[in-house]
Design a protein around this motif. Structure first.
Motif, PDB file in Angstrom:
ATOM      1  N   HIS A  28       6.293  18.119  29.682  1.00 23.69           N
ATOM      2  CA  HIS A  28       7.729  17.856  29.805  1.00 23.69           C
ATOM      3  C   HIS A  28       8.179  16.590  29.067  1.00 23.69           C
ATOM      4  CE1 HIS A  28       5.919  15.512  33.114  1.00 23.69           C
ATOM      5  NE2 HIS A  28       6.940  14.681  32.948  1.00 23.69           N
ATOM      6  N   THR A  29       7.315  16.027  28.215  1.00 26.70           N
ATOM      7  CA  THR A  29       7.639  14.776  27.543  1.00 26.70           C
ATOM      8  C   THR A  29       7.717  14.967  26.038  1.00 26.70           C
ATOM      9  OG1 THR A  29       6.467  13.568  29.282  1.00 26.70           O
ATOM     10  CG2 THR A  29       6.958  12.367  27.254  1.00 26.70           C
ATOM     11  N   ILE A  30       8.801  14.487  25.443  1.00 24.97           N
ATOM     12  CA  ILE A  30       8.997  14.515  23.992  1.00 24.97           C
ATOM     13  C   ILE A  30       9.159  13.072  23.527  1.00 24.97           C
ATOM     14  CG2 ILE A  30      10.459  15.310  22.094  1.00 24.97           C
ATOM     15  CD1 ILE A  30      11.359  17.614  23.948  1.00 24.97           C
ATOM     16  N   SER A  31       8.306  12.641  22.623  1.00 26.32           N
ATOM     17  CA  SER A  31       8.327  11.264  22.139  1.00 26.32           C
ATOM     18  C   SER A  31       8.755  11.248  20.678  1.00 26.32           C
ATOM     19  CB  SER A  31       6.945  10.622  22.270  1.00 26.32           C
ATOM     20  OG  SER A  31       6.489  10.674  23.602  1.00 26.32           O
ATOM     21  N   ILE A  32       9.655  10.320  20.356  1.00 24.57           N
ATOM     22  CA  ILE A  32      10.202  10.216  19.005  1.00 24.57           C
ATOM     23  C   ILE A  32       9.865   8.844  18.434  1.00 24.57           C
ATOM     24  CG2 ILE A  32      12.351  10.101  17.682  1.00 24.57           C
ATOM     25  CD1 ILE A  32      13.475  12.161  19.675  1.00 24.57           C
ATOM     26  N   PHE A  33       9.339   8.847  17.220  1.00 25.89           N
ATOM     27  CA  PHE A  33       8.943   7.609  16.552  1.00 25.89           C
ATOM     28  C   PHE A  33       9.578   7.565  15.161  1.00 25.89           C
ATOM     29  CE2 PHE A  33       5.632   8.834  19.498  1.00 25.89           C
ATOM     30  CZ  PHE A  33       5.302   7.653  20.149  1.00 25.89           C
ATOM     31  N   SER A  34       9.670   6.364  14.620  1.00 26.66           N
ATOM     32  CA  SER A  34      10.239   6.191  13.286  1.00 26.66           C
ATOM     33  C   SER A  34       9.527   5.059  12.566  1.00 26.66           C
ATOM     34  CB  SER A  34      11.735   5.873  13.391  1.00 26.66           C
ATOM     35  OG  SER A  34      12.253   5.527  12.123  1.00 26.66           O
ATOM     36  N   MET A  35       9.371   5.194  11.251  1.00 20.60           N
ATOM     37  CA  MET A  35       8.819   4.114  10.442  1.00 20.60           C
ATOM     38  C   MET A  35       9.923   3.300   9.783  1.00 20.60           C
ATOM     39  SD  MET A  35       5.414   5.938   8.857  1.00 20.60           S
ATOM     40  CE  MET A  35       4.737   4.372   8.292  1.00 20.60           C
ATOM     41  N   SER A  36      11.182   3.708   9.966  1.00 18.24           N
ATOM     42  CA  SER A  36      12.301   3.064   9.286  1.00 18.24           C
ATOM     43  C   SER A  36      12.391   1.580   9.578  1.00 18.24           C
ATOM     44  CB  SER A  36      13.616   3.739   9.691  1.00 18.24           C
ATOM     45  OG  SER A  36      13.652   5.076   9.246  1.00 18.24           O
ATOM     46  N   LYS A  37      12.239   1.214  10.840  1.00 18.80           N
ATOM     47  CA  LYS A  37      12.393  -0.187  11.225  1.00 18.80           C
ATOM     48  C   LYS A  37      11.093  -0.961  11.027  1.00 18.80           C
ATOM     49  CE  LYS A  37      16.182   1.637  12.832  1.00 18.80           C
ATOM     50  NZ  LYS A  37      17.435   1.628  12.066  1.00 18.80           N
ATOM     51  N   SER A  38      10.034  -0.479  11.655  1.00 17.62           N
ATOM     52  CA  SER A  38       8.806  -1.272  11.706  1.00 17.62           C
ATOM     53  C   SER A  38       8.172  -1.497  10.338  1.00 17.62           C
ATOM     54  CB  SER A  38       7.795  -0.603  12.649  1.00 17.62           C
ATOM     55  OG  SER A  38       7.637   0.753  12.332  1.00 17.62           O
ATOM     56  N   PHE A  39       8.276  -0.524   9.438  1.00 19.25           N
ATOM     57  CA  PHE A  39       7.627  -0.654   8.133  1.00 19.25           C
ATOM     58  C   PHE A  39       8.623  -0.809   6.982  1.00 19.25           C
ATOM     59  CE2 PHE A  39       4.355   1.234  10.791  1.00 19.25           C
ATOM     60  CZ  PHE A  39       3.243   0.474  10.439  1.00 19.25           C
ATOM     61  N   SER A  61       7.206  10.477   0.265  1.00 21.80           N
ATOM     62  CA  SER A  61       7.407   9.598   1.420  1.00 21.80           C
ATOM     63  C   SER A  61       6.249   9.704   2.403  1.00 21.80           C
ATOM     64  CB  SER A  61       8.717   9.952   2.123  1.00 21.80           C
ATOM     65  OG  SER A  61       9.832   9.674   1.299  1.00 21.80           O
ATOM     66  N   GLN A  62       5.697  10.899   2.538  1.00 21.54           N
ATOM     67  CA  GLN A  62       4.565  11.058   3.447  1.00 21.54           C
ATOM     68  C   GLN A  62       3.338  10.304   2.933  1.00 21.54           C
ATOM     69  OE1 GLN A  62       3.862  14.787   5.596  1.00 21.54           O
ATOM     70  NE2 GLN A  62       5.527  15.719   4.415  1.00 21.54           N
ATOM     71  N   PHE A  63       3.116  10.332   1.621  1.00 18.54           N
ATOM     72  CA  PHE A  63       2.012   9.554   1.061  1.00 18.54           C
ATOM     73  C   PHE A  63       2.267   8.061   1.230  1.00 18.54           C
ATOM     74  CE2 PHE A  63       0.556  13.417  -1.073  1.00 18.54           C
ATOM     75  CZ  PHE A  63      -0.828  13.238  -1.031  1.00 18.54           C
ATOM     76  N   ALA A  64       3.521   7.633   1.038  1.00 18.39           N
ATOM     77  CA  ALA A  64       3.859   6.226   1.243  1.00 18.39           C
ATOM     78  C   ALA A  64       3.600   5.821   2.691  1.00 18.39           C
ATOM     79  CB  ALA A  64       5.318   5.976   0.877  1.00 18.39           C
ATOM     80  N   ALA A  65       3.945   6.704   3.626  1.00 22.96           N
ATOM     81  CA  ALA A  65       3.711   6.423   5.044  1.00 22.96           C
ATOM     82  C   ALA A  65       2.225   6.284   5.331  1.00 22.96           C
ATOM     83  CB  ALA A  65       4.309   7.537   5.897  1.00 22.96           C
ATOM     84  N   LEU A  66       1.422   7.110   4.666  1.00 28.23           N
ATOM     85  CA  LEU A  66      -0.025   7.016   4.831  1.00 28.23           C
ATOM     86  C   LEU A  66      -0.532   5.641   4.406  1.00 28.23           C
ATOM     87  CD1 LEU A  66      -2.604   8.576   5.571  1.00 28.23           C
ATOM     88  CD2 LEU A  66      -2.686   9.398   3.207  1.00 28.23           C
ATOM     89  N   ILE A  68       1.727  16.671   5.970  1.00 25.31           N
ATOM     90  CA  ILE A  68       0.464  16.779   5.251  1.00 25.31           C
ATOM     91  C   ILE A  68      -0.677  16.315   6.163  1.00 25.31           C
ATOM     92  CG2 ILE A  68       1.573  16.498   2.996  1.00 25.31           C
ATOM     93  CD1 ILE A  68       0.596  13.595   2.973  1.00 25.31           C
ATOM     94  N   GLN A  69      -1.815  16.935   6.025  1.00 26.41           N
ATOM     95  CA  GLN A  69      -2.911  16.697   6.957  1.00 26.41           C
ATOM     96  C   GLN A  69      -3.385  15.239   6.982  1.00 26.41           C
ATOM     97  OE1 GLN A  69      -3.951  18.968   9.278  1.00 26.41           O
ATOM     98  NE2 GLN A  69      -4.875  17.085  10.094  1.00 26.41           N
ATOM     99  N   PRO A  70      -3.525  14.553   5.824  1.00 26.60           N
ATOM    100  CA  PRO A  70      -3.971  13.148   5.905  1.00 26.60           C
ATOM    101  C   PRO A  70      -3.039  12.279   6.751  1.00 26.60           C
ATOM    102  CG  PRO A  70      -4.150  13.946   3.662  1.00 26.60           C
ATOM    103  CD  PRO A  70      -3.401  14.998   4.423  1.00 26.60           C
ATOM    104  N   LEU A  71      -1.723  12.522   6.647  1.00 24.68           N
ATOM    105  CA  LEU A  71      -0.775  11.734   7.440  1.00 24.68           C
ATOM    106  C   LEU A  71      -0.869  12.099   8.916  1.00 24.68           C
ATOM    107  CD1 LEU A  71       1.438   9.656   7.681  1.00 24.68           C
ATOM    108  CD2 LEU A  71       3.117  11.416   7.047  1.00 24.68           C
ATOM    109  N   ALA A  87       0.819  -1.212   0.000  1.00 29.53           N
ATOM    110  CA  ALA A  87       0.000   0.000   0.000  1.00 29.53           C
ATOM    111  C   ALA A  87       0.856   1.265   0.000  1.00 29.53           C
ATOM    112  CB  ALA A  87      -0.933   0.000   1.208  1.00 29.53           C
ATOM    113  N   ALA A  88       2.090   1.162   0.492  1.00 29.56           N
ATOM    114  CA  ALA A  88       2.969   2.328   0.494  1.00 29.56           C
ATOM    115  C   ALA A  88       3.278   2.767  -0.932  1.00 29.56           C
ATOM    116  CB  ALA A  88       4.262   2.019   1.248  1.00 29.56           C
TER     117      ALA A  88
END
Length: 385
Positions: free
Chosen positions: A222-233, A268-273, A65-68, A42-43
């Motif tokens: 006081h919390t900053i959370s960082i995520f990535s799609m590099s590994k999981s997807f 890449s943002q559309f692929a992530a969506l 982008i708003q959809p993402l 789907a990406a």
């Protein structure tokens, strides 16, 4: 001549190891931390949609982008128990490293201190040094879990943040919810930030579930959370990450990103969506296979019980070995490539200078190739030490 600030930054280890691999054809790499599977189908179909609207070839909003953004908010709610409020902002970045750098730009001044647990992810330490700050390394226990007493002792008036990374790179350790709550509460009490890197959130093999500190009531400021799609997807080359941060930092974060990148690549943002339509079920469909590879790797390494220690951690796709030798870790890693055609990453890159450590990554290769790589590694360590 490069600035003194940049000269203080460690040389990137991955390109050095990659160069040695090219010079020694046939080397099996257990070095770089990527997965063996591709992005979901789907990406590809979603990334092709950029051609449907000429506006997609222009600059996009800095935050994404708003959809993402809408899809990510749903993902955070479903998978992380994080229900974004007006006190938080969400920003799409070009990978998790950019999110971390954005956070540092937003909260630090030159000379500030940021606490990392050692062994630490090398790009975290490098980014802190690049900004003229000091990375303060706090040792973990024998199972690579945070030592709270040492952590508290490391906090000074210059401390701006404590960084946690769970599941952890390079150790694979998963921090339990009570531990992360304790650290988050300590940050709140001290008036500093808790930065939590969750790039490996779906790679859990044991009984300790993944926990996001941003889900804690009252933690938003006081919390900053960082995520990535590099590994999981399987998205390493697409460079898509995202961050959740206090809304008070929104302007500073967007200034940093607008100056450095403007916006993550629209394709890449559309692929992530598209990938998010598959959701958590996609990376989890590969987890049982990775678990079997992990078991075989641990079994093979057990034959080196007299020469190395392998703590049994429960996450990511790494093992962090302590080798019983006086040899420098980089020297050992170089000799393993040159003499035994297997590549690993030396522990010195992760802040471990007092003893010889090696990181094994078993996510990038199919089972048979990983097993052959570990066979070479076992033979090499046995001979060289």
């Amino acid at each position: 001549m490069a600035s003194q600030r940049m000269q203080r930054v460690q040389d990137p280890i991955i390109p050095h190891i990659a160069s040695l691999i090219r010079e020694n054809p046939g080397t099996i790499s257990l070095g770089q931390g990527v997965v063996h599977y591709p992005p979901p189908a789907a990406a590809a179909s979603h990334s092709a949609k950029i051609w449907e609207d000429p506006g997609n070839h222009l600059y996009a909003p800095v935050a994404g982008i708003q959809p993402l953004l809408t899809a990510l908010k749903a993902k955070l709610n479903a998978d992380n128990a994080v229900n974004l409020t007006s006190d938080q902002c969400l920003v799409v970045t070009a990978g998790g490293n950019m999110a971390f750098l954005n956070a540092l730009f937003a909260i630090t001044e030159p000379g500030d201190e940021v606490i990392l647990f050692a062994p630490c992810y090398f790009n975290h330490e490098m980014a802190i040094t690049m900004l003229g700050c000091k990375a303060v390394l706090v040792e973990v226990d024998e199972n690579y879990q945070p030592d709270i007493a040492q952590l508290q002792a490391a906090i000074t008036p210059k401390t701006r943040a404590i960084v946690t990374n769970s599941p952890n790179n390079p150790t694979g350790a998963v921090y339990a919810e009570p531990t992360l709550r304790h650290i988050n509460g300590l940050c709140q009490k001290q008036g500093i930030y808790h930065i939590n890197d969750e790039a490996y959130e779906y790679f859990i093999y044991g009984e300790t579930p993944h926990f996001s500190p941003a889900a804690i009531a009252g933690a938003a400021a006081h919390t900053i959370s960082i995520f990535s799609m590099s590994k999981s997807f399987g998205f390493a080359g697409w460079r898509i990450g995202y961050m959740v941060a206090p809304n008070a930092l929104r302007t500073a974060i967007e200034k940093a990103q607008d100056t450095n990148l403007i916006n993550a690549t629209v394709a890449s943002q559309f692929a992530a969506l598209g990938a998010l339509e598959e959701g958590a079920s996609y990376p989890r469909s590969f987890l049982s296979g990775l678990a079997k590879v992990r078991q075989r790797v641990v079994g093979q390494l057990a034959t080196l019980a007299d020469k190395c220690t392998v703590p049994q951690t429960e996450g990511a796709f790494y093992l962090f070995l302590k080798i019983n030798t006086d040899m420098h870790a980089l020297t050992l890693a170089e000799q393993l490539i040159k003499q035994h055609k297997v590549a690993v990453i030396p522990g010195t890159a992760f802040g471990m200078e007092k003893a010889c450590y090696l990181r094994i990554a078993y996510g990038a290769l199919e089972k048979a190739k990983v097993e052959e790589g570990v066979r070479r590694l076992v033979a090499g360590i046995d001979k060289l030490t």
